[in-house]
Scaffold this motif. Structure first.
Motif, PDB file in Angstrom:
ATOM      1  N   ALA A 222      -9.685   5.973  -0.465  1.00 12.30           N
ATOM      2  CA  ALA A 222      -8.882   5.156   0.447  1.00 12.30           C
ATOM      3  C   ALA A 222      -8.745   3.774  -0.159  1.00 12.30           C
ATOM      4  CB  ALA A 222      -9.555   5.071   1.810  1.00 12.30           C
TER       5      ALA A 222
ATOM      6  N   GLN B  84       0.832  -1.201   0.000  1.00  8.77           N
ATOM      7  CA  GLN B  84       0.000   0.000   0.000  1.00  8.77           C
ATOM      8  C   GLN B  84       0.868   1.253   0.000  1.00  8.77           C
ATOM      9  OE1 GLN B  84      -3.000  -0.008   3.054  1.00  8.77           O
ATOM     10  NE2 GLN B  84      -3.151   2.208   3.086  1.00  8.77           N
TER      11      GLN B  84
ATOM     12  N   GLN C  12      -6.596  -0.105   0.315  1.00 13.34           N
ATOM     13  CA  GLN C  12      -5.895  -0.924   1.294  1.00 13.34           C
ATOM     14  C   GLN C  12      -5.416  -2.185   0.609  1.00 13.34           C
ATOM     15  OE1 GLN C  12      -8.466  -2.379   4.365  1.00 13.34           O
ATOM     16  NE2 GLN C  12      -6.778  -2.901   5.708  1.00 13.34           N
ATOM     17  N   CYS C  13      -4.191  -2.567   0.895  1.00 15.97           N
ATOM     18  CA  CYS C  13      -3.683  -3.840   0.397  1.00 15.97           C
ATOM     19  C   CYS C  13      -3.911  -4.890   1.464  1.00 15.97           C
ATOM     20  CB  CYS C  13      -2.198  -3.740   0.057  1.00 15.97           C
ATOM     21  SG  CYS C  13      -1.917  -2.790  -1.450  1.00 15.97           S
ATOM     22  N   ILE C  14      -4.484  -5.988   1.047  1.00 16.91           N
ATOM     23  CA  ILE C  14      -4.716  -7.130   1.917  1.00 16.91           C
ATOM     24  C   ILE C  14      -3.925  -8.269   1.294  1.00 16.91           C
ATOM     25  CG2 ILE C  14      -6.439  -8.644   2.942  1.00 16.91           C
ATOM     26  CD1 ILE C  14      -8.470  -6.296   2.250  1.00 16.91           C
TER      27      ILE C  14
ATOM     28  N   GLN D 170       0.818   4.404  -2.518  1.00 11.07           N
ATOM     29  CA  GLN D 170       0.590   5.737  -1.951  1.00 11.07           C
ATOM     30  C   GLN D 170       1.728   6.673  -2.316  1.00 11.07           C
ATOM     31  OE1 GLN D 170      -2.410   6.326   0.002  1.00 11.07           O
ATOM     32  NE2 GLN D 170      -1.823   8.303  -0.823  1.00 11.07           N
TER      33      GLN D 170
END
Length: 164
Positions: free
Chosen positions: A56, A26, A58-60, A30
């Protein structure tokens, strides 16, 4: 456009390299997005979605979650702006430079292209309403305008056309 990708499974592995060093994170995305904004980007998209100030993601693991959709690498950031300024901003950003050092070390994917016909980004199709944010009573919002005061309430009424 900037494309970031996980390292190939059979690429170079310097001593001390772990699995976490082989994926796009992430903070890497960013860093690219922030550098492009700093370089004067007028509009931007991550994958097929417009990025705005409240976006927004998000890396999972190695999957990106953005506005309810999931994406796998390679991740593509598209920016509209002066190509020379955008490229210069990518070159000088310390976080982007750190990512690029891993491109050389372990083979993370990095490609910057300037399409011949320019780029387009999609319009933002989500809500821009802040449904859950509020200013605590007594907080100065603007000089002389305090949240929860009659002045703030009168100003809100005027904006909404409900009085004042």
């Amino acid at each position: 456009t900037v494309s970031l990708d996980d390292a190939p499974p059979d690429g170079p592995r310097p001593a001390g390299t772990g699995p976490d060093d082989l994926v796009v994170h992430q903070q890497d995305l960013q860093a690219v997005i922030n550098a492009l904004w700093a370089g004067g980007a007028e509009a931007m998209a991550l994958m097929d979605q417009r990025v705005i100030s409240t976006s927004a993601f998000q890396c999972i693991g190695n999957v990106l979650s953005l506005q309810g959709r999931r994406y796998s690498p390679p991740y593509v950031v598209t920016a509209v702006g002066d190509p020379e300024e955008l490229l210069a901003a990518l070159d000088v950003d310390p976080a982007v430079r750190a990512y690029r050092s891993w491109v050389d070390a372990v083979g993370l994917g990095w490609a910057v292209t300037e399409p011949d016909g320019g780029v387009q980004v999609p319009a933002y199709d989500g809500s821009v309403d802040m449904r859950y944010a509020s200013v605590p009573p007594g907080t100065e919002v603007l000089p002389g305008l305090v949240a929860g005061s009659s002045t703030a309430t009168d100003a809100k009424s005027r904006r909404e056309g409900t009085g004042g």
